[in-house]
Motif scaffolding. Structure first.
Motif, PDB file in Angstrom:
ATOM      1  N   UNK A 193       0.703  -1.591  -0.144  1.00 31.78           N
ATOM      2  CA  UNK A 193      -0.133  -0.093  -0.205  1.00 31.78           C
ATOM      3  C   UNK A 193       0.570   1.557  -0.118  1.00 31.78           C
ATOM      4  N   UNK A 194       1.550   1.353  -0.800  1.00 36.68           N
ATOM      5  CA  UNK A 194       2.968   2.150  -0.392  1.00 36.68           C
ATOM      6  C   UNK A 194       1.684   3.586  -1.439  1.00 36.68           C
ATOM      7  N   UNK A 195       2.089   4.893  -1.063  1.00 32.46           N
ATOM      8  CA  UNK A 195       1.316   5.540  -1.673  1.00 32.46           C
ATOM      9  C   UNK A 195       1.576   7.178  -0.983  1.00 32.46           C
ATOM     10  N   UNK A 196       2.157   8.237  -2.304  1.00 36.72           N
ATOM     11  CA  UNK A 196       3.197   9.462  -2.459  1.00 36.72           C
ATOM     12  C   UNK A 196       1.627  10.783  -2.028  1.00 36.72           C
ATOM     13  N   UNK A 197       2.067  10.967  -0.900  1.00 35.33           N
ATOM     14  CA  UNK A 197       1.183  12.056   0.201  1.00 35.33           C
ATOM     15  C   UNK A 197       2.068  13.342  -0.238  1.00 35.33           C
ATOM     16  N   UNK A 198       2.623  13.674  -1.060  1.00 32.46           N
ATOM     17  CA  UNK A 198       3.089  15.133  -1.178  1.00 32.46           C
ATOM     18  C   UNK A 198       4.486  15.226  -1.452  1.00 32.46           C
ATOM     19  N   UNK A 199       5.208  16.427  -1.834  1.00 30.65           N
ATOM     20  CA  UNK A 199       6.172  16.848  -1.690  1.00 30.65           C
ATOM     21  C   UNK A 199       6.932  17.027  -0.321  1.00 30.65           C
ATOM     22  N   UNK A 200       8.396  16.604  -0.497  1.00 32.56           N
ATOM     23  CA  UNK A 200       9.112  15.730   0.339  1.00 32.56           C
ATOM     24  C   UNK A 200       8.843  17.498   1.690  1.00 32.56           C
ATOM     25  N   UNK A 201       8.789  16.615   3.086  1.00 33.11           N
ATOM     26  CA  UNK A 201       9.107  17.782   3.678  1.00 33.11           C
ATOM     27  C   UNK A 201       9.834  17.567   5.760  1.00 33.11           C
ATOM     28  N   UNK A 202      10.556  18.170   6.189  1.00 33.85           N
ATOM     29  CA  UNK A 202      11.055  18.333   7.170  1.00 33.85           C
ATOM     30  C   UNK A 202       9.815  17.948   7.993  1.00 33.85           C
ATOM     31  N   UNK A 203       9.773  16.815   8.428  1.00 33.85           N
ATOM     32  CA  UNK A 203       9.504  16.076   9.502  1.00 33.85           C
ATOM     33  C   UNK A 203       9.292  16.642  10.968  1.00 33.85           C
ATOM     34  N   UNK A 204       8.251  16.919  11.968  1.00 31.74           N
ATOM     35  CA  UNK A 204       8.810  17.181  13.325  1.00 31.74           C
ATOM     36  C   UNK A 204       7.978  16.201  14.149  1.00 31.74           C
ATOM     37  N   UNK A 205       6.938  15.013  13.358  1.00 33.11           N
ATOM     38  CA  UNK A 205       6.391  14.427  14.138  1.00 33.11           C
ATOM     39  C   UNK A 205       5.118  14.726  14.058  1.00 33.11           C
ATOM     40  N   UNK A 206       4.234  13.512  15.245  1.00 32.40           N
ATOM     41  CA  UNK A 206       3.087  12.949  15.033  1.00 32.40           C
ATOM     42  C   UNK A 206       2.587  13.806  15.668  1.00 32.40           C
ATOM     43  N   UNK A 207       0.738  13.962  15.678  1.00 33.14           N
ATOM     44  CA  UNK A 207      -0.427  15.136  16.630  1.00 33.14           C
ATOM     45  C   UNK A 207      -0.341  13.852  17.468  1.00 33.14           C
ATOM     46  N   UNK A 208      -1.309  14.291  18.046  1.00 31.42           N
ATOM     47  CA  UNK A 208      -2.145  13.429  19.509  1.00 31.42           C
ATOM     48  C   UNK A 208      -1.888  11.850  19.598  1.00 31.42           C
ATOM     49  N   UNK A 209      -3.008  12.136  18.330  1.00 35.77           N
ATOM     50  CA  UNK A 209      -3.651  10.175  17.925  1.00 35.77           C
ATOM     51  C   UNK A 209      -2.508   9.927  16.442  1.00 35.77           C
ATOM     52  N   UNK A 210      -2.275  10.857  16.337  1.00 30.70           N
ATOM     53  CA  UNK A 210      -1.387   9.639  15.176  1.00 30.70           C
ATOM     54  C   UNK A 210      -1.859  10.122  14.063  1.00 30.70           C
TER      55      UNK A 210
END
Length: 332
Positions: free
Chosen positions: A272-289
């Motif tokens: 199930x690989x899926x492209x979500x958008x352009x490369x970003x600087x990941x900072x983490x997930x929100x509380x619920x993920x």
């Protein structure tokens, strides 16, 4: 005495300064140093229960501060300034990636209380990094350059009992963890303030034992034998995040084909690989993920993982420049 009674009454009253609904209308904030060390402190990261703060100092030493007493404790000494660490969601463990004196980086797990030596989870001659734990701590994802010296996401069931589950049972497990993540609530600042005060005054109730232990000592010692590669793509897949359910990995994929590069999601088993958008600087997930918190082009945004839809958070700020002082710095 009366002073103690007044102090206790003040601690029981809600603190208006902790009400986040007031912050947007605040005219000013009082800012003061929280951690000051001779070697410099950075990467300050609070535990999920709000009782402790982990930070790096010097050449990659991991310290933990008790936010109730202000006492600092060395959790792991090091010489690698590029240490990457995360708290477990129950605040009982710290997972980190650190290089040894031979410049080989592995992933380690250590109890937050320092009750035992860190366990090397990955044990591989190639570099491993970006360790991320699932919500219940039973699954670990990380990136590694084991294949053609290009980074790919890897996953390991720290709890080896998951390895023996049939597909329907594993799907049920993931659904249960996803439901648990959706039910998370932010910490109540007033309750946290009272709990910190109770520990500071020696009145804290003994911490309850975990209802379920996510893994055994033997599970950790043998985890390197259960490591599974998730992707095998031409190019490099780095900067990963693992959703709390443990069934989906987010990663930035870089390849010579611009249309293929970018932010991707993929199932734990490589499906199930899926492209979500352009490369970003990941900072983490929100509380619920449910959303990824990221920086894109200098702007903060949240990206809904299921759809890839991004929502930006623009910042409006005015600055005052003393032109005379600025000019004096130019022409001394």
């Amino acid at each position: 005495g009366e002073d103690e009674a007044d102090e206790k009454e003040a601690e029981e009253k809600p603190d208006p300064l902790l009400d986040p609904e007031r912050w947007a209308d605040a005219l000013r904030f009082d800012i003061k140093p929280m951690i000051e060390t001779e070697d410099g402190a950075h990467m300050a990261t609070p535990s999920r229960d709000g009782m402790s703060l982990a930070f790096l100092s010097g050449l990659g030493d991991i310290h933990i501060r008790d936010l109730a007493t202000g006492e600092d404790r060395l959790l792991r000494a090091g010489w690698d300034t590029g240490v990457d660490f995360r708290w477990s969601h129950d605040s009982r463990w710290v997972v980190f990636a650190q290089s040894d004196m031979n410049f080989n980086r592995d992933v380690f797990m250590v109890p937050a209380d320092g009750g035992r030596e860190p366990v090397n989870i990955t044990r591989h001659p190639d570099n491993d990094g970006s360790p991320r734990l699932s919500g219940d701590g039973r699954i670990l994802a990380f990136s590694s350059e084991r294949n053609n010296e290009e980074y790919d996401p890897y996953i390991v069931f720290l709890d080896r009992s998951l390895q023996g589950l049939a597909e329907p049972e594993l799907d049920e497990y993931f659904e249960k963890q996803e439901k648990a993540a959706k039910g998370r609530k932010p910490l109540d600042p007033d309750k946290l303030r009272k709990r910190l005060a109770a520990r500071r005054n020696g009145e804290e109730e003994p911490e309850k034992e975990a209802e379920e232990v996510p893994f055994t000592d033997e599970d950790l010692e043998t985890a390197y034998l259960r490591v599974r590669q998730v992707t095998n793509l031409p190019g490099s897949s780095s900067s990963i995040e693992l959703v709390p359910a443990g069934d989906t990995i987010l990663f930035n994929y870089s390849t010579s084909a611009p249309s293929a590069s970018g932010l991707h999601s993929i199932g734990w088993d490589g499906s199930g690989r899926k492209r979500l958008g352009d490369t970003v600087g990941m900072q983490g997930l929100d509380l619920t993920g449910a959303s990824l918190i990221a920086v894109d082009g200098g702007r903060a945004e949240s990206i809904t993982i299921s759809t890839g839809k991004a929502r930006g958070y623009p910042i409006s700020q005015k600055i005052r420049v003393d032109l005379a002082t600025q000019s004096s710095e130019k022409f001394l």
